[in-house]
Write an enzyme that holds these catalytic residues in place. Structure first.
Site, PDB file in Angstrom:
ATOM      1  N   SER A  18      -1.573  -0.791  -4.962  1.00 41.49           N
ATOM      2  CA  SER A  18      -2.561  -0.152  -5.690  1.00 41.49           C
ATOM      3  C   SER A  18      -2.308   0.326  -7.087  1.00 41.49           C
ATOM      4  CB  SER A  18      -3.299   0.878  -5.035  1.00 41.49           C
ATOM      5  OG  SER A  18      -4.350   1.349  -5.596  1.00 41.49           O
ATOM      6  N   SER A  20      -4.652   1.885  -8.519  1.00 45.36           N
ATOM      7  CA  SER A  20      -5.586   3.274  -8.873  1.00 45.36           C
ATOM      8  C   SER A  20      -4.594   4.370  -9.546  1.00 45.36           C
ATOM      9  CB  SER A  20      -6.022   3.580  -7.677  1.00 45.36           C
ATOM     10  OG  SER A  20      -7.295   2.467  -7.431  1.00 45.36           O
ATOM     11  N   THR A  65      -9.155   1.417   0.117  1.00 42.48           N
ATOM     12  CA  THR A  65      -8.927   0.123  -0.081  1.00 42.48           C
ATOM     13  C   THR A  65      -8.277  -0.558   1.176  1.00 42.48           C
ATOM     14  OG1 THR A  65      -7.696  -1.608  -1.500  1.00 42.48           O
ATOM     15  CG2 THR A  65      -6.327   0.377  -0.868  1.00 42.48           C
ATOM     16  N   LYS A  69     -12.362  -0.281   4.081  1.00 44.06           N
ATOM     17  CA  LYS A  69     -13.546  -0.142   3.380  1.00 44.06           C
ATOM     18  C   LYS A  69     -14.637   0.172   4.365  1.00 44.06           C
ATOM     19  CE  LYS A  69     -12.372  -2.095  -0.840  1.00 44.06           C
ATOM     20  NZ  LYS A  69     -12.493  -3.021  -1.950  1.00 44.06           N
ATOM     21  N   ASN A  89     -15.712   2.358  -1.395  1.00 43.52           N
ATOM     22  CA  ASN A  89     -14.267   2.313  -1.889  1.00 43.52           C
ATOM     23  C   ASN A  89     -13.956   3.532  -2.497  1.00 43.52           C
ATOM     24  OD1 ASN A  89     -15.825   2.332  -4.055  1.00 43.52           O
ATOM     25  ND2 ASN A  89     -14.492   0.542  -4.948  1.00 43.52           N
ATOM     26  N   ASP A 104     -17.288  -0.672  -6.937  1.00 47.02           N
ATOM     27  CA  ASP A 104     -17.318  -2.279  -7.623  1.00 47.02           C
ATOM     28  C   ASP A 104     -18.445  -2.785  -8.109  1.00 47.02           C
ATOM     29  OD1 ASP A 104     -14.624  -2.640  -6.763  1.00 47.02           O
ATOM     30  OD2 ASP A 104     -15.027  -3.787  -5.037  1.00 47.02           O
ATOM     31  N   ALA A 131     -18.121 -15.267  -0.791  1.00 49.10           N
ATOM     32  CA  ALA A 131     -18.801 -14.643   0.133  1.00 49.10           C
ATOM     33  C   ALA A 131     -18.194 -13.609   0.918  1.00 49.10           C
ATOM     34  CB  ALA A 131     -19.689 -15.418   1.193  1.00 49.10           C
ATOM     35  N   GLY A 132     -17.161 -13.190   0.245  1.00 53.17           N
ATOM     36  CA  GLY A 132     -16.296 -12.041   0.988  1.00 53.17           C
ATOM     37  C   GLY A 132     -16.801 -10.690   0.561  1.00 53.17           C
ATOM     38  N   GLY A 133     -15.993  -9.618   0.802  1.00 54.01           N
ATOM     39  CA  GLY A 133     -16.165  -8.193   0.457  1.00 54.01           C
ATOM     40  C   GLY A 133     -16.644  -7.887  -0.788  1.00 54.01           C
ATOM     41  N   TYR A 221      -7.604 -10.756 -11.692  1.00 51.49           N
ATOM     42  CA  TYR A 221      -6.983 -10.322 -12.449  1.00 51.49           C
ATOM     43  C   TYR A 221      -5.658 -10.400 -12.899  1.00 51.49           C
ATOM     44  CZ  TYR A 221      -6.066  -6.308  -9.651  1.00 51.49           C
ATOM     45  OH  TYR A 221      -5.725  -5.356  -8.649  1.00 51.49           O
TER      46      TYR A 221
HETATM   47  P1  NAP Z   1     -12.178 -11.836   0.984  1.00 48.48           P
HETATM   48  O1  NAP Z   1     -13.152 -10.640   1.707  1.00 48.48           O
HETATM   49  O2  NAP Z   1     -10.836 -12.047   1.608  1.00 48.48           O
HETATM   50  O3  NAP Z   1     -12.935 -12.989   0.470  1.00 48.48           O
HETATM   51  C1  NAP Z   1     -12.270 -14.141  -0.088  1.00 48.48           C
HETATM   52  C2  NAP Z   1     -13.038 -15.122  -0.787  1.00 48.48           C
HETATM   53  O4  NAP Z   1     -12.324 -16.159  -1.283  1.00 48.48           O
HETATM   54  C3  NAP Z   1     -13.959 -15.890   0.400  1.00 48.48           C
HETATM   55  O5  NAP Z   1     -15.294 -16.166  -0.212  1.00 48.48           O
HETATM   56  C4  NAP Z   1     -13.165 -17.089   0.814  1.00 48.48           C
HETATM   57  O6  NAP Z   1     -13.827 -17.987   1.230  1.00 48.48           O
HETATM   58  C5  NAP Z   1     -12.518 -17.470  -0.553  1.00 48.48           C
HETATM   59  N1  NAP Z   1     -11.507 -18.363  -0.682  1.00 48.48           N
HETATM   60  C6  NAP Z   1     -10.172 -17.927  -0.291  1.00 48.48           C
HETATM   61  N2  NAP Z   1      -9.268 -19.089  -0.136  1.00 48.48           N
HETATM   62  C7  NAP Z   1     -10.005 -20.108  -0.469  1.00 48.48           C
HETATM   63  C8  NAP Z   1      -9.687 -21.271  -0.465  1.00 48.48           C
HETATM   64  N3  NAP Z   1      -8.581 -21.763  -0.254  1.00 48.48           N
HETATM   65  N4  NAP Z   1     -10.621 -22.412  -0.923  1.00 48.48           N
HETATM   66  C9  NAP Z   1     -11.948 -21.645  -1.126  1.00 48.48           C
HETATM   67  N5  NAP Z   1     -12.428 -20.449  -0.903  1.00 48.48           N
HETATM   68  C10 NAP Z   1     -11.340 -19.519  -0.723  1.00 48.48           C
HETATM   69  O7  NAP Z   1     -11.486 -10.961  -0.206  1.00 48.48           O
HETATM   70  P2  NAP Z   1     -12.158 -10.073  -1.300  1.00 48.48           P
HETATM   71  O8  NAP Z   1     -12.149  -8.825  -1.147  1.00 48.48           O
HETATM   72  O9  NAP Z   1     -13.735 -10.471  -1.560  1.00 48.48           O
HETATM   73  O10 NAP Z   1     -11.476 -10.295  -2.731  1.00 48.48           O
HETATM   74  C11 NAP Z   1     -11.666 -11.409  -3.588  1.00 48.48           C
HETATM   75  C12 NAP Z   1     -10.577 -11.602  -4.751  1.00 48.48           C
HETATM   76  O11 NAP Z   1     -11.445 -10.441  -5.711  1.00 48.48           O
HETATM   77  C13 NAP Z   1      -9.419 -10.927  -4.450  1.00 48.48           C
HETATM   78  O12 NAP Z   1      -8.654 -11.907  -5.263  1.00 48.48           O
HETATM   79  C14 NAP Z   1      -9.160  -9.544  -4.841  1.00 48.48           C
HETATM   80  O13 NAP Z   1      -8.087  -9.088  -5.458  1.00 48.48           O
HETATM   81  C15 NAP Z   1     -10.399  -9.720  -6.110  1.00 48.48           C
HETATM   82  N6  NAP Z   1     -10.963  -8.448  -6.616  1.00 48.48           N
HETATM   83  C16 NAP Z   1     -11.067  -7.868  -7.744  1.00 48.48           C
HETATM   84  C17 NAP Z   1     -11.529  -6.898  -7.821  1.00 48.48           C
HETATM   85  C18 NAP Z   1     -11.677  -6.122  -9.353  1.00 48.48           C
HETATM   86  O14 NAP Z   1     -12.037  -4.938  -9.524  1.00 48.48           O
HETATM   87  N7  NAP Z   1     -11.300  -6.880 -10.338  1.00 48.48           N
HETATM   88  C19 NAP Z   1     -12.403  -5.929  -6.892  1.00 48.48           C
HETATM   89  C20 NAP Z   1     -12.255  -6.466  -5.635  1.00 48.48           C
HETATM   90  C21 NAP Z   1     -11.660  -7.616  -5.339  1.00 48.48           C
HETATM   91  P3  NAP Z   1     -14.124 -18.164   2.834  1.00 48.48           P
HETATM   92  O15 NAP Z   1     -15.283 -17.116   3.154  1.00 48.48           O
HETATM   93  O16 NAP Z   1     -14.603 -19.496   3.228  1.00 48.48           O
HETATM   94  O17 NAP Z   1     -12.811 -17.632   3.386  1.00 48.48           O
END
Ligand code: NAP
Length: 279
Positions: A18, A20, A65, A69, A89, A104, A131-133, A221
């Site tokens: 993290s 943070s 984190t 969550k 979060n 977020d 469509a993840g978290g 990022y």
């Molecule tokens: P998550 O819940 O695991 O969701 C991952 C997403 O990526 C899902 O939609 C997944 O699709 C898709 N995905 C993963 N591998 C893939 C592939 N090979 N082909 C197509 N789609 C794929 O993760 P999350 O928590 O939402 O985080 C997603 C990203 O955002 C991470 O990189 C995280 O570090 C970043 N993030 C950044 C911030 C920020 O402040 N900048 C905040 C939160 C998260 P499926 O549903 O089909 O598996």
């Protein structure tokens, strides 16, 4: 303990990755506060117990984190944001009650406001990839900001469909291969998948289909300039990077815990960038 001393922490499993502590301790130093922001590595089976005695340990607030969550949401009194997003979060105490929010949502919006002012004027169609978290926070944020339609594309289509059930009829789930045909009428393209992140596959979206006034944003990022952002900049589009979202999402928690609204500065960005590069 010192008079007036306040502590906050990030709770995760693992918690070592993290950023943070870097961000919050920078603001603590900048504002000369008698405070400290720590890391707490807590396994899932110990989370409820940890939260139960958390305030007795002297904490006034926490970030939560992965993988906690959803549990943080269930164990607290959520605000509208964390309730709608289905994940919390940020935690704080309010008159003895444990409250939660999802920053977020604010981080995503404030970052766009700072990097691409006016991005939301005439926002008829926004495309969200994923469509993840994190995508849940992004979609909720866009609907709150007044997007006419939020098109959600995801590798696993069922999860995009579930967004419509959660957030309502302004959400349009589509299959991944439909995105190309929808770009020409989009004012915003947001990557909320992990694609394009270091060590992950590339994102195969051709931004040349976007109109010239569109804005592209990526929540990934590492690297700072993802292939999506690089292609969008090359095309002359305005962009907002994922580091900006990370920094802006930290602001509301700090303000709640320590009573000062901190600023996202170029110096802080450089500090976090140097940290990322050193890893
Ligand atoms: P998550 O819940 O695991 O969701 C991952 C997403 O990526 C899902 O939609 C997944 O699709 C898709 N995905 C993963 N591998 C893939 C592939 N090979 N082909 C197509 N789609 C794929 O993760 P999350 O928590 O939402 O985080 C997603 C990203 O955002 C991470 O990189 C995280 O570090 C970043 N993030 C950044 C911030 C920020 O402040 N900048 C905040 C939160 C998260 P499926 O549903 O089909 O598996």
């Amino acid at each position: 303990m010192n008079e007036g001393f306040r502590a906050a922490c990030v709770i995760g499993w693992p918690a070592g990755h993290s950023r943070s502590p870097l961000i919050h301790n920078y603001w603590i130093r900048q504002h000369g506060l008698t405070a400290e922001y720590r890391r707490e590595a807590v396994p899932p089976e110990k989370f409820a117990e940890f939260i139960g005695s958390w305030a007795d340990s002297g904490y006034v607030g926490a970030n939560v984190t992965l993988p906690h969550k959803e549990a943080a949401l269930a164990l607290s009194q959520p605000d509208d944001r964390s309730e709608a997003v289905g994940a919390a979060n940020t935690l704080w105490l309010e008159g003895g009650t444990l409250r939660s929010t999802n920053t977020d949502v604010e981080g995503f919006i404030e970052n766009l406001d700072a990097a691409a002012p006016g991005w939301d004027s005439g926002l008829r169609n926004a495309i969200v990839l994923g469509a993840g978290g994190a995508a849940r926070a992004v979609v909720f944020a866009l609907l709150q900001r007044g997007a006419g339609r939020v098109i959600v594309a995801n590798r696993t289509f069922d999860k995009a469909e579930a967004f419509r059930a959660r957030f309502g009829e302004r959400v349009h789930p589509v299959r991944w291969n439909e995105v190309g045909g929808l770009l020409a009428d989009a004012q915003l393209l947001a990557n909320a998948t992990s694609l394009g992140m270091a060590g992950q596959p590339e994102l195969d979206i051709d931004v040349s289909g976007l109109p010239p006034q569109a804005v592209a944003t990526d929540i990934v990022y590492v690297p700072l300039e993802t292939p999506l952002l690089a292609a969008a900049r090359k095309r002359g589009l305005r962009t907002a990077d994922g580091l900006g979202m990370l920094l802006h999402q930290a602001v509301p928690g700090f303000e709640k815990w320590f009573g000062v609204r901190p600023e996202v500065t170029a110096e802080l960005r450089d500090l976090v960038l140097r940290h990322i590069a050193g890893r």
